[in-house]
Enzyme design. Structure first.
Site, short mmCIF file in Angstrom:
data_model
loop_
_atom_site.label_atom_id
_atom_site.label_comp_id
_atom_site.label_asym_id
_atom_site.label_seq_id
_atom_site.Cartn_x
_atom_site.Cartn_y
_atom_site.Cartn_z
N ARG A 69 -23.37 -13.68 12.53
CA ARG A 69 -23.51 -13.25 11.13
C ARG A 69 -24.08 -14.37 10.25
O ARG A 69 -24.69 -14.10 9.21
CB ARG A 69 -22.18 -12.71 10.59
CG ARG A 69 -21.94 -11.28 11.02
CD ARG A 69 -20.49 -10.94 10.97
NE ARG A 69 -19.77 -11.75 11.95
CZ ARG A 69 -18.48 -11.70 12.16
NH1 ARG A 69 -17.74 -10.90 11.49
NH2 ARG A 69 -17.92 -12.47 13.08
N GLU A 106 -7.29 -21.36 20.04
CA GLU A 106 -5.84 -21.21 20.20
C GLU A 106 -5.51 -21.06 21.70
O GLU A 106 -4.59 -21.68 22.21
CB GLU A 106 -5.37 -19.99 19.41
CG GLU A 106 -3.88 -19.98 19.20
CD GLU A 106 -3.45 -18.81 18.34
OE1 GLU A 106 -4.31 -18.10 17.82
OE2 GLU A 106 -2.22 -18.62 18.22
P1 AMP Z 1 -12.97 -20.60 12.85
O1 AMP Z 1 -13.63 -21.42 13.92
O2 AMP Z 1 -11.51 -20.34 13.14
O3 AMP Z 1 -13.18 -21.20 11.46
O4 AMP Z 1 -13.63 -19.17 12.88
C1 AMP Z 1 -14.84 -18.97 12.31
C2 AMP Z 1 -15.66 -17.95 13.05
O5 AMP Z 1 -14.92 -16.84 13.52
C3 AMP Z 1 -16.70 -17.42 12.09
O6 AMP Z 1 -17.95 -17.52 12.74
C4 AMP Z 1 -16.29 -16.01 11.80
O7 AMP Z 1 -17.38 -15.17 11.99
C5 AMP Z 1 -15.18 -15.67 12.78
N1 AMP Z 1 -13.90 -15.28 12.14
C6 AMP Z 1 -12.73 -15.95 12.23
N2 AMP Z 1 -11.74 -15.32 11.60
C7 AMP Z 1 -12.27 -14.21 11.07
C8 AMP Z 1 -11.75 -13.13 10.28
N3 AMP Z 1 -10.46 -13.06 9.91
N4 AMP Z 1 -12.61 -12.16 9.89
C9 AMP Z 1 -13.90 -12.21 10.26
N5 AMP Z 1 -14.45 -13.19 11.01
C10 AMP Z 1 -13.66 -14.18 11.42
#
Ligand code: AMP
Length: 180
Positions: A69, A106
């Site tokens: 995205r 995780e």
């Molecule tokens: P993080 O590495 O945990 O910061 O996760 C970021 C990535 O996961 C991004 O590329 C988001 O597209 C996706 N992502 C994580 N959590 C969500 C959520 N609650 N809703 C939508 N996309 C998420």
């Protein structure tokens, strides 16, 4: 109403274009679905304008979007900044020489890749993604860009889940439009 006023688009409330999807992709996660925002010409235009704005005068050479995205936002933001676009992708998608970074999730690990010649040495890079959650993806992307010879100017995200404190894993300027 005069002609000038009639041509000014009203501001939209971008929060109204984000849909919460409980228990997707797994129980306990509230997925932030941004597709209604992408589908609305007014909301999409306003979002990319506001994501680009803090970095218009930062001397950005290339906007790097994170699969997938992030790609949709990165192209329009690059157009506003007047820079090129680069891709951080999942393993095995990029056709030429890559550098890779593996990071902890995780449960298990994930890997991201970028072309070794995605930009010239010393290029000033802005990172773009849709959602900042734990910050693992952003921290890994930052590491990848540094490995590929780039200088990270900052990151701009559509949406930040501030209760997960992903922001604490990124020391450069970080702009998030919608904060939950
Ligand atoms: P993080 O590495 O945990 O910061 O996760 C970021 C990535 O996961 C991004 O590329 C988001 O597209 C996706 N992502 C994580 N959590 C969500 C959520 N609650 N809703 C939508 N996309 C998420």
């Amino acid at each position: 109403m005069g002609t000038y006023a009639a041509t000014i688009a009203p501001m939209v409330d971008l929060y109204e274009y984000i849909v919460d999807v409980p228990d997707f992709p797994e129980p306990g996660i509230i997925f932030k679905d941004i597709t209604p925002l992408l589908a609305s010409p007014a909301a999409f235009l306003q979002a990319v304008d506001e994501m680009a704005e803090p970095f218009l005068v930062s001397g950005v050479d290339i906007v790097v979007g994170i699969e997938s995205r992030g790609f949709l936002l990165a192209g329009s933001i690059a157009e506003r900044i007047g820079s090129g676009v680069g891709l951080v992708r999942k393993p095995g998608k990029l056709p030429r020489d890559t550098v890779a970074v593996t990071y902890d999730l995780e449960y298990g690990t994930d890997t991201l890749e970028i072309h070794t010649d995605a930009f010239p040495e010393g290029a000033r890079v802005l990172i773009v993604d849709d959602v900042l959650a734990t910050g693992g993806t952003l921290a890994a992307s930052r590491e990848l860009i540094v490995k590929a010879g780039g200088v990270v100017v900052g990151a701009t995200m559509l949406l930040e889940l501030s209760f997960l404190d992903g922001r604490s894993r990124f020391d450069d300027p970080l702009h998030a439009l919608l904060v939950y």
